[in-house]
Design a protein around this motif. Sequence first.
Motif, PDB file in Angstrom:
ATOM      1  N   PHE A  97      42.318  36.928  39.785  1.00 24.41           N
ATOM      2  CA  PHE A  97      43.061  35.987  40.614  1.00 24.41           C
ATOM      3  C   PHE A  97      43.030  36.450  42.073  1.00 24.41           C
ATOM      4  O   PHE A  97      43.193  37.642  42.360  1.00 24.41           O
ATOM      5  CB  PHE A  97      44.507  35.922  40.135  1.00 24.41           C
ATOM      6  CG  PHE A  97      45.435  35.213  41.074  1.00 24.41           C
ATOM      7  CD1 PHE A  97      46.243  35.934  41.951  1.00 24.41           C
ATOM      8  CD2 PHE A  97      45.509  33.831  41.102  1.00 24.41           C
ATOM      9  CE1 PHE A  97      47.110  35.287  42.824  1.00 24.41           C
ATOM     10  CE2 PHE A  97      46.370  33.175  41.969  1.00 24.41           C
ATOM     11  CZ  PHE A  97      47.165  33.908  42.835  1.00 24.41           C
ATOM     12  N   TYR A 135      39.616  32.240  42.207  1.00 24.28           N
ATOM     13  CA  TYR A 135      39.363  33.406  41.376  1.00 24.28           C
ATOM     14  C   TYR A 135      38.003  33.975  41.757  1.00 24.28           C
ATOM     15  O   TYR A 135      37.162  33.290  42.339  1.00 24.28           O
ATOM     16  CB  TYR A 135      39.340  33.022  39.878  1.00 24.28           C
ATOM     17  CG  TYR A 135      40.694  32.838  39.255  1.00 24.28           C
ATOM     18  CD1 TYR A 135      41.397  31.644  39.391  1.00 24.28           C
ATOM     19  CD2 TYR A 135      41.289  33.860  38.525  1.00 24.28           C
ATOM     20  CE1 TYR A 135      42.644  31.480  38.818  1.00 24.28           C
ATOM     21  CE2 TYR A 135      42.542  33.707  37.936  1.00 24.28           C
ATOM     22  CZ  TYR A 135      43.208  32.508  38.093  1.00 24.28           C
ATOM     23  OH  TYR A 135      44.455  32.344  37.524  1.00 24.28           O
ATOM     24  N   PHE A 168      43.567  26.948  43.004  1.00 23.81           N
ATOM     25  CA  PHE A 168      43.490  28.378  42.747  1.00 23.81           C
ATOM     26  C   PHE A 168      42.101  28.901  43.116  1.00 23.81           C
ATOM     27  O   PHE A 168      41.100  28.207  42.924  1.00 23.81           O
ATOM     28  CB  PHE A 168      43.715  28.669  41.252  1.00 23.81           C
ATOM     29  CG  PHE A 168      45.071  28.288  40.737  1.00 23.81           C
ATOM     30  CD1 PHE A 168      45.381  26.974  40.434  1.00 23.81           C
ATOM     31  CD2 PHE A 168      46.038  29.255  40.531  1.00 23.81           C
ATOM     32  CE1 PHE A 168      46.637  26.612  39.948  1.00 23.81           C
ATOM     33  CE2 PHE A 168      47.295  28.917  40.048  1.00 23.81           C
ATOM     34  CZ  PHE A 168      47.592  27.597  39.758  1.00 23.81           C
ATOM     35  N   ASP A 182      50.873  32.246  46.713  1.00 26.08           N
ATOM     36  CA  ASP A 182      50.688  33.611  46.236  1.00 26.08           C
ATOM     37  C   ASP A 182      49.284  34.073  46.611  1.00 26.08           C
ATOM     38  O   ASP A 182      48.317  33.485  46.171  1.00 26.08           O
ATOM     39  CB  ASP A 182      50.879  33.636  44.717  1.00 26.08           C
ATOM     40  CG  ASP A 182      50.877  35.046  44.132  1.00 26.08           C
ATOM     41  OD1 ASP A 182      50.208  35.940  44.689  1.00 26.08           O
ATOM     42  OD2 ASP A 182      51.534  35.248  43.101  1.00 26.08           O
ATOM     43  N   TYR A 196      46.611  31.158  45.506  1.00 21.34           N
ATOM     44  CA  TYR A 196      46.729  29.754  45.166  1.00 21.34           C
ATOM     45  C   TYR A 196      47.638  29.009  46.126  1.00 21.34           C
ATOM     46  O   TYR A 196      48.481  29.610  46.799  1.00 21.34           O
ATOM     47  CB  TYR A 196      47.109  29.536  43.700  1.00 21.34           C
ATOM     48  CG  TYR A 196      48.570  29.495  43.328  1.00 21.34           C
ATOM     49  CD1 TYR A 196      49.221  30.641  42.883  1.00 21.34           C
ATOM     50  CD2 TYR A 196      49.296  28.298  43.327  1.00 21.34           C
ATOM     51  CE1 TYR A 196      50.544  30.606  42.474  1.00 21.34           C
ATOM     52  CE2 TYR A 196      50.621  28.255  42.926  1.00 21.34           C
ATOM     53  CZ  TYR A 196      51.230  29.415  42.490  1.00 21.34           C
ATOM     54  OH  TYR A 196      52.552  29.374  42.078  1.00 21.34           O
TER      55      TYR A 196
END
Lengths: 108, 116
Positions: B45, B35, B33, B56, B48
Amino acid sequence: GDKVKQSPSALSLQEGTNSALRCNFSIAATTVQWFLQNPRGSLINLFYLVPGTKENGRLKSAFDSKESYSTLHIRDAQLEDSGTYFCAAEARDYKYVFGAGTRLKVIA
Amino acid sequence: NAGVIQTPRHKVTGKGQEATLWCEPISGHSAVFWYRQTIVQGLEFLTYFRNQAPIDDSGMPKERFSAQMPNQSHSTLKIQSTQPQDSAVYLCASSLDVRGGQNTLYFGAGTRLSVL
């Protein structure tokens, strides 16, 4: 509006006392995680929660998915507990939405 | 286990330059992920990957940001034509898997990007 709302935003605790932090969710969270960001900036994972409770030493956390909230209890606060506590709720597609954090200062 | 490794720790770029940030996830973790953390917006966010596939990217600013994961041992976040508003700490996290209760996130120390 805020999908994950943390309270309080800041807190000062005397060493040895107890406190509780709270997160309220406006999204349908399936799991919750709590993190501590220390003064150096590192995010440390404290808990990964499905609905229920977990305990680790002086920390205890609960997640109620029906009422859409989670709590983090700190018992016998120590100086090294100081930092910013974040909760994060798992939204759709496995990604996490973070709250704005609670800044905690433990004083001697 | 060295944890999630991010390089560089600090990067300073001039407005309009390109910045590439690197992340090495924990060995054996299938999810990575990205961020971004700022004082004003908090932790946001970006994107990922799962098993190196992009899943996404809904948090990515569309025009100048891109992320890749060419192999299981590293991911990159590239920002083209950097702007002052891109200044932030970029955090990478990995987890064992997103499913089956294995999505505990382990974060790297972050890359602090400053765009002058």
